[in-house]
Design an enzyme around this catalytic site. Sequence first.
Site, PDB file in Angstrom:
ATOM      1  N   TYR A 246      -1.701 -10.916   3.751  1.00 20.85           N
ATOM      2  CA  TYR A 246      -1.701  -9.593   4.160  1.00 20.85           C
ATOM      3  C   TYR A 246      -3.176  -9.009   4.629  1.00 20.85           C
ATOM      4  CZ  TYR A 246      -0.971  -4.260   2.978  1.00 20.85           C
ATOM      5  OH  TYR A 246      -1.007  -2.978   3.183  1.00 20.85           O
TER       6      TYR A 246
ATOM      7  N   ASP B  28       2.350   1.641  12.511  1.00 19.65           N
ATOM      8  CA  ASP B  28       3.584   2.128  13.166  1.00 19.65           C
ATOM      9  C   ASP B  28       3.005   2.558  14.598  1.00 19.65           C
ATOM     10  OD1 ASP B  28       4.827   1.746  10.714  1.00 19.65           O
ATOM     11  OD2 ASP B  28       5.262   3.739  10.369  1.00 19.65           O
ATOM     12  N   GLU B  29       1.948   3.293  14.768  1.00 16.26           N
ATOM     13  CA  GLU B  29       1.589   3.763  15.903  1.00 16.26           C
ATOM     14  C   GLU B  29       1.282   2.936  17.019  1.00 16.26           C
ATOM     15  OE1 GLU B  29      -1.888   4.200  13.177  1.00 16.26           O
ATOM     16  OE2 GLU B  29       0.026   4.134  12.813  1.00 16.26           O
TER      17      GLU B  29
ATOM     18  N   SER C  32       1.069  -1.252   0.097  1.00 16.25           N
ATOM     19  CA  SER C  32       0.225   0.041  -0.120  1.00 16.25           C
ATOM     20  C   SER C  32       0.805   1.296  -0.005  1.00 16.25           C
ATOM     21  CB  SER C  32      -0.748   0.022   1.253  1.00 16.25           C
ATOM     22  OG  SER C  32      -1.707  -1.145   1.351  1.00 16.25           O
TER      23      SER C  32
ATOM     24  N   LYS D 165       0.924 -10.277   7.627  1.00 10.30           N
ATOM     25  CA  LYS D 165       1.040  -8.765   7.625  1.00 10.30           C
ATOM     26  C   LYS D 165      -0.244  -8.277   8.388  1.00 10.30           C
ATOM     27  CE  LYS D 165       2.628  -4.702   5.412  1.00 10.30           C
ATOM     28  NZ  LYS D 165       1.580  -3.633   5.678  1.00 10.30           N
TER      29      LYS D 165
ATOM     30  N   SER E 281       5.981   2.293   7.589  1.00 14.07           N
ATOM     31  CA  SER E 281       6.308   3.310   6.654  1.00 14.07           C
ATOM     32  C   SER E 281       7.718   3.823   6.858  1.00 14.07           C
ATOM     33  CB  SER E 281       5.207   4.704   6.545  1.00 14.07           C
ATOM     34  OG  SER E 281       4.174   4.154   6.439  1.00 14.07           O
TER      35      SER E 281
END
Length: 216
Positions: free
Chosen positions: A142, A197-198, A53, A170, A214
């Site tokens: 995914y 990520d967060e 993505s 993932k 990312s």
Amino acid sequence: MDQKTIDNHKFHGIFTALLTPMHENGDIDFESLERLVEHQIGQGIHGFYVGGSTGEGFILTSEERERALETVVRAAAGRVTIIAHVGCISTRESIRLAKHAELQGVDAVSAVVPFYYKVTTKEIREHYEAIMAAVQSPMLVYHFPGATGVSLSMDFYEEMSRHPQCIGVKFTSLNLFEMQQIRARCGRDFLIFNGHDEVYTGGAYAGADGAIGSDV
């Protein structure tokens, strides 16, 4: 392929979901892509997730996706683990990209679930099985319900974890309780990559083996 023969250690750690640099006219900037690969390796990342993505894989042609992967493989020169995202709505096109990725010597392929058309869980499983039957590369499911609108059951994950080629998922979702359930149902050998990520700190506590995040 016997899952026990796969070196899962190479799939642990922090992986970059690579951007695909582009010129103003929309063509891929391959020179910048090579520099980005070199920069990321210099920063100590453990691997790349190519064509997902973040890499805008779904707005690229299949030929562009192939050339981008070739560029990354060449620039990385075997120094890090490479996972090629080959997912498409079409099973046939996913198989084409998986075969190309295997020829490039990637460490694993990954595919998002078929989306847009309403398909059954059985059809999703058959989609993955068809891709895996066409190549010998390990497969990562995914899971990205926020983009695909598709949620998968624990029974689906447990069934996929028993396939000798399917080594993990993932997991791009904020539902870390679901991640914990996958770990409990599928065991320690089934790899889980945290996708957002967060929430990676929480994902690590929930049992993630690494993160695909990312690169910005």
